[in-house]
Each structure stands twice: as C-alpha cells, then as structure tokens.
Design an enzyme around this catalytic site. Structure first.
Site, mmCIF file in Angstrom:
data_model
loop_
_atom_site.group_PDB
_atom_site.id
_atom_site.type_symbol
_atom_site.label_atom_id
_atom_site.label_comp_id
_atom_site.label_asym_id
_atom_site.label_seq_id
_atom_site.Cartn_x
_atom_site.Cartn_y
_atom_site.Cartn_z
ATOM 1 N N SER A 27 -7.603 5.941 17.073
ATOM 2 C CA SER A 27 -7.599 4.685 16.308
ATOM 3 C C SER A 27 -8.891 3.902 16.466
ATOM 4 C CB SER A 27 -6.405 3.812 16.727
ATOM 5 O OG SER A 27 -6.421 3.614 18.124
ATOM 6 N N ASN A 114 0.712 -0.425 25.786
ATOM 7 C CA ASN A 114 1.727 -1.018 24.907
ATOM 8 C C ASN A 114 1.712 -2.550 24.952
ATOM 9 O OD1 ASN A 114 2.303 1.636 24.586
ATOM 10 N ND2 ASN A 114 4.352 1.579 25.496
ATOM 11 N N THR A 159 4.853 -26.303 -19.963
ATOM 12 C CA THR A 159 5.984 -25.548 -19.416
ATOM 13 C C THR A 159 6.169 -24.379 -20.371
ATOM 14 O OG1 THR A 159 7.674 -26.752 -20.641
ATOM 15 C CG2 THR A 159 7.131 -27.628 -18.482
ATOM 16 N N HIS A 160 6.556 -23.250 -19.855
ATOM 17 C CA HIS A 160 6.655 -22.012 -20.664
ATOM 18 C C HIS A 160 5.358 -21.727 -21.415
ATOM 19 C CE1 HIS A 160 11.047 -22.431 -20.092
ATOM 20 N NE2 HIS A 160 10.793 -23.708 -20.273
ATOM 21 N N SER A 282 -21.156 -7.735 -20.466
ATOM 22 C CA SER A 282 -20.607 -6.455 -20.898
ATOM 23 C C SER A 282 -21.746 -5.471 -21.117
ATOM 24 C CB SER A 282 -19.830 -6.662 -22.203
ATOM 25 O OG SER A 282 -19.813 -5.479 -22.967
ATOM 26 N N LYS A 288 -21.117 -11.116 -24.474
ATOM 27 C CA LYS A 288 -19.991 -11.392 -23.580
ATOM 28 C C LYS A 288 -20.357 -12.086 -22.278
ATOM 29 C CE LYS A 288 -16.137 -9.689 -23.708
ATOM 30 N NZ LYS A 288 -14.890 -10.395 -23.834
ATOM 31 N N ASN A 290 -17.819 -12.736 -19.054
ATOM 32 C CA ASN A 290 -16.423 -12.557 -18.627
ATOM 33 C C ASN A 290 -16.156 -13.204 -17.266
ATOM 34 O OD1 ASN A 290 -15.931 -10.950 -20.915
ATOM 35 N ND2 ASN A 290 -16.763 -9.155 -19.856
ATOM 36 N N GLU A 295 -10.776 -13.112 -12.322
ATOM 37 C CA GLU A 295 -9.838 -11.995 -12.538
ATOM 38 C C GLU A 295 -9.591 -11.221 -11.247
ATOM 39 O OE1 GLU A 295 -10.402 -10.742 -17.173
ATOM 40 O OE2 GLU A 295 -12.080 -10.373 -15.846
ATOM 41 N N TYR A 322 8.223 0.895 22.230
ATOM 42 C CA TYR A 322 7.011 1.211 21.464
ATOM 43 C C TYR A 322 7.088 2.614 20.878
ATOM 44 C CZ TYR A 322 2.145 2.283 20.413
ATOM 45 O OH TYR A 322 0.995 2.660 19.770
ATOM 46 N N GLN A 327 0.810 1.910 15.755
ATOM 47 C CA GLN A 327 -0.648 1.934 15.653
ATOM 48 C C GLN A 327 -1.092 1.676 14.204
ATOM 49 O OE1 GLN A 327 -3.245 4.507 18.109
ATOM 50 N NE2 GLN A 327 -3.497 5.688 16.231
ATOM 51 N N LYS A 330 -2.417 -2.041 12.285
ATOM 52 C CA LYS A 330 -3.677 -2.802 12.320
ATOM 53 C C LYS A 330 -4.463 -2.803 11.004
ATOM 54 C CE LYS A 330 -3.862 -1.352 16.908
ATOM 55 N NZ LYS A 330 -2.489 -1.038 16.624
HETATM 56 N N1 ARG Z 1 -3.830 2.691 20.072
HETATM 57 C C1 ARG Z 1 -2.486 2.344 20.342
HETATM 58 C C2 ARG Z 1 -1.946 1.383 19.284
HETATM 59 O O1 ARG Z 1 -2.713 0.842 18.596
HETATM 60 C C3 ARG Z 1 -2.375 1.715 21.691
HETATM 61 C C4 ARG Z 1 -1.053 1.892 22.333
HETATM 62 C C5 ARG Z 1 -0.841 3.299 22.718
HETATM 63 N N2 ARG Z 1 0.342 3.457 23.484
HETATM 64 C C6 ARG Z 1 0.870 4.659 23.744
HETATM 65 N N3 ARG Z 1 1.927 4.655 24.454
HETATM 66 N N4 ARG Z 1 0.334 5.754 23.304
HETATM 67 O O2 ARG Z 1 -0.766 1.173 19.154
#
Ligand code: ARG
Length: 462
Positions: A27, A114, A159-160, A282, A288, A290, A295, A322, A327, A330
């Site tokens: 990660s 964790n 309205t509407h 454009s 144009k 825009n 948007e 956990y 993971q 994020k």
């Molecule tokens: N990279 C992990 C996460 O973002 C960290 C926690 C990992 N824990 C584990 N028991 N493998 O969740």
C-alpha cells in the site's frame, strides 16, 4: 531467518511473497501520504514506551532524533518510499533501523499496525477538517461581499424552474451561505466525534502487561481521550464514512450552484457571464465560450459520491476485528479530499468573478405574472375573501391577463373589478416586482431590510 522472507513479519514463512501478492498487498504507493501522521504517532508512542520503562532515556532520545531526521528527509524530498517494505508503517520503521540500528525494533512493542493505521488516518482527517472549515469560511466571505455589492439587484426566483416570485440576487447568494454553514457545522461536529484515539488498542485485544498509559498517549496526539473498546477501535472507519458523507453533501451544494450558473449564463437566459479565464473555447466553433469550469464542478461530485459508496460497500458485511479489506479505505478518501480541495478554490473564484447582468435579471423577473400571490394576498387583507377564494379569483385575473397579452399591472381597474368588484386602485401599489420584494419582510425573507439583517448575522458567523 531466511533472507527471502519479510523482515518485519517473515519469521514463520519459508517462501518469499509472490510478485502478485506484493502487487495486491503493498500500500506504500498511496499510504505514503500518511507519513507525517505516522511519525507523529511514533514520536508519542515511544514517549509512552519510555514512561512504561520499556526504553531507557538514552534510547528514547535516540529514537526521537531518528524520527525527526526521517521527517526532515521527507520534507526535503530525500526520503525514498520503497516497495520493499509494504506500507508506510514498515517504511518508517525500516528507515529508522537504517539510522539507529536494531534499537528501531523496539518501537513496535505493544503496538499493531491495526491500531496504528486507524490512528494515522484519524489524525490525517482531523487536519483536513481544519483546512476544510477554513476554506468554506473563505467562500462564505466571498458570498457576503458579492451580496453586499449587489444588494439592489432583483432576479426571478424559481420553483420547478419556472418564474415564481421575484427575489434579490443577494438573497439567492445567501441561500448558499446557509448551505455552506451547515457543511461547516457538519465538519465541526465530526472534529468533535473523531476526537478519540485508537492507539494502544493493539491488534484487537488491547496492549499486554506493558504499562502504556492510553490517556496520556491520546492527549499527546491531540485527542480528548482514548477509544473505549479495543476491538471496535481497530476496524472502526465510521469517521471516514462521515468525512465522505460531508464532502458529498458539500459537493452536492457546489454542483447545484454550478448548475444555476451554467443555465443562467446560457444564451437563453443571459443573466450571468463568466470571465474568459473561467471558460474554454471550441476546437471547431470559433465563436464559442463554454463554462467548462462550472460544468466540471457540477460533475465532480459524482466522483466524491463514488468514494463514499466505495467505503460503504467495502465495509458491508466485514467480520469483526481488522481485515485487510480496510486497506482499501484510503484511496477513496485521498481522492475525494483532493477533489474537494480543488472545488473549494474554484467555487470561490466562480462566485467572486461571475458578472451579473442586472438589467436582464430585472426584465426576466417581470415575466410570468410573478406578483399574482401579492394580488391574492391584497384581496385577503382588503376584502373578506378567504385565501382560497382569493387564489381562485387571482387565477381568473391571470388568465384574463394572459388572454389580453398584458402584465397584471397593465390591466385596467375596470378589468379587475369585473372579476372582483371590491378591488380598488390601491392594488396597483402591490403589483410591481419592487413592491413584491420589499413586502417580504418575514424573518429570513427577501426584502432588502431582511437581507441586510441576514448579512449582519452572516458576518458574525465567519
Ligand atoms: N497497510 C495496512 C492498512 O492500511 C496496515 C495494517 C495492516 N495490518 C495487518 N494486520 N496486516 O490497513
């Protein structure tokens, strides 16, 4: 330990991780964004270890210096986040090992990734919330300024999507002030709700006999208190869902504002004009211009909603404790935050720079018998008709005006009397859009006296 196994958890493994496992499991490519939080966490945690006599003063100081150096390296762009170490927690620990040697192996005593990752992401969201509140406030200031500079501008209220009743353009703008005020409140409430520190929960059951003082640890990381239950703490991601919910609502408000501005800047309405620097051209049609910025503001909330859904779906049906599924929490949060950050700036600019076509607004506000409710209300005040009867009679007057292709105020007294004999010429004082607006004196209404009061109140909130 065999050379081929993972240095941090590889003791019981005979084989090296496959490339595919690394690909799905690592990660660091995204959680490097938690580097500062992770260092901050480790700094506080080693203090707890020192106080629990698990580190000598010398060791504690050495670790702190090492962590500070890593922080500096990151700041200077000298730190190399490496795939060799799976995630940010391992990257920091291994970097520390490079700096201070084997002693680095003590920082994970009693700690689990964790409780660590849950704490890192809470710290990260806390800091983003502060920034979010600051930026919403900035937009609110721009709204107030624009409202004050356009106090006399009357526009059609819809309205509407149909002309309904005339309002002040500043009243329209202040309606967004209120939406953003609620967004701000949600952010402040989350700052309060998030204020419990998961660190010290261990993998799931709490820390062992080591005397980690969780209350002190929570305080040193800027939390009000530690979380209540270690098992809950390691898989609680409610606060991330709440964060994404509030970003979703905020982006929905942005999207609605953008939609108004887009339609009103179209040739059909021509009530607003974006400056050149917020428009694009454009590739084929030379004429144009825009409203692409608006948007994109309108559409980006789709991306934020999908982050929210992503997190809700990941967590549905997860067993307690956990799981690595977490993971995946994020990236959607990072992406939504980056998106909202851009939106906050661009919406501020859009509101500040958009040009108002006052004349067109006024003319359009006059179309569509928009003072019919004022006429019905006059009947209620000046005759013994109930509102329902007055509504029906006014409807007949509108029909007559429509057939004669006249505005309500252009009908003759005779015409009006044919439908309701008790009507006097006083009614003509109530049929202009100016009068309609100035009569809306209820608290929070669109009369300029009320809007001025609303601006005063708004100023106290920013
Ligand atoms: N990279 C992990 C996460 O973002 C960290 C926690 C990992 N824990 C584990 N028991 N493998 O969740």
């Amino acid at each position: 330990m065999k050379k081929t196994t993972n240095l941090l958890w590889g003791g019981r493994f005979n084989e090296k991780s496959s490339n595919l496992l690394k690909k799905i499991n690592d990660s660091i490519e995204f959680d490097y964004k938690l580097a500062n939080e992770d260092i901050m966490l480790n700094r506080s945690y080693v203090e707890s270890l020192y106080k629990a006599n698990l580190l000598s003063l010398k060791e504690y100081k050495k670790i702190k210096i090492g962590l500070d150096q890593i922080k500096e390296d990151i700041k200077k762009g000298k730190f190399k986040f490496s795939n060799a170490y799976e995630d940010i927690h391992m990257n920091i620990e291994m970097a520390l090992k490079k700096k201070i040697g084997k002693l680095a192996g003590k920082i994970h005593t009693g700690k689990s990734r964790n409780d660590q990752v849950a704490t890192d992401i809470k710290l990260w969201i806390k800091s983003k919330l502060g920034y979010l509140i600051f930026k919403i406030n900035k937009i609110q200031k721009t709204i107030i300024k624009k409202a004050e500079n356009n106090l006399d501008v009357i526009m059609p209220g819809f309205t509407h999507s149909q002309n309904a009743q005339p309002i002040l353009f500043s009243h329209y703008l202040l309606s967004f002030f209120e939406m953003f005020e609620r967004d701000k409140r949600r952010a402040i409430q989350l700052l309060d709700g998030i204020d419990e520190c998961p660190l010290g929960s261990g993998a799931l059951a709490g820390t062992n006999f080591f005397e980690i003082n969780r209350k002190e640890l929570a305080k040193s990381l800027g939390f009000r208190k530690p979380t209540e239950n270690s098992l809950d703490s390691v898989s609680n991601r409610d606060f991330m869902i709440e964060f994404l919910s509030l970003l979703s609502i905020l982006s929905m408000h942005f999207s609605r504002l953008a939609e108004d501005f887009i339609i009103w800047s179209s040739s059909a309405y021509d009530l607003l004009k974006f400056p050149d620097n917020l428009c694009t051209g454009s590739s084929i049609m030379p004429q144009k211009k825009n409203p692409d910025a608006a948007e994109l503001v309108r559409s980006k909330c789709g991306r934020i909603y999908s982050s929210l859904l992503n997190l809700l779906i990941i967590q549905k049906g997860l067993p307690s404790g956990y799981s690595k599924d977490l993971q995946e929490d994020k990236e959607p949060v990072f992406d939504a935050n980056e998106t909202i950050d851009l939106l906050l700036d661009i919406v501020n600019e859009m509101i500040g720079l958009v040009n108002i076509n006052k004349e067109k607004m006024y003319n359009l506000a006059n179309i569509g018998f928009v003072t019919a409710t004022d006429l019905a209300d006059w009947l209620v005040m000046n005759t013994n008709l109930t509102f329902r009867e007055a509504h029906l009679k006014t409807g007949k007057i509108v029909l007559m005006a429509e057939q004669k292709k006249k505005k309500l105020s252009d009908l003759s007294l005779q015409d009006l009397k044919r439908i309701e004999p008790k009507i006097t010429k006083d009614i003509f004082n109530f049929l202009s859009i100016e009068r309609s607006v100035s009569n809306k004196k209820s608290y929070g209404g669109t009369s300029s006296s009320e809007v001025k009061e609303a601006i005063k109140r708004a100023k106290k909130k920013i």
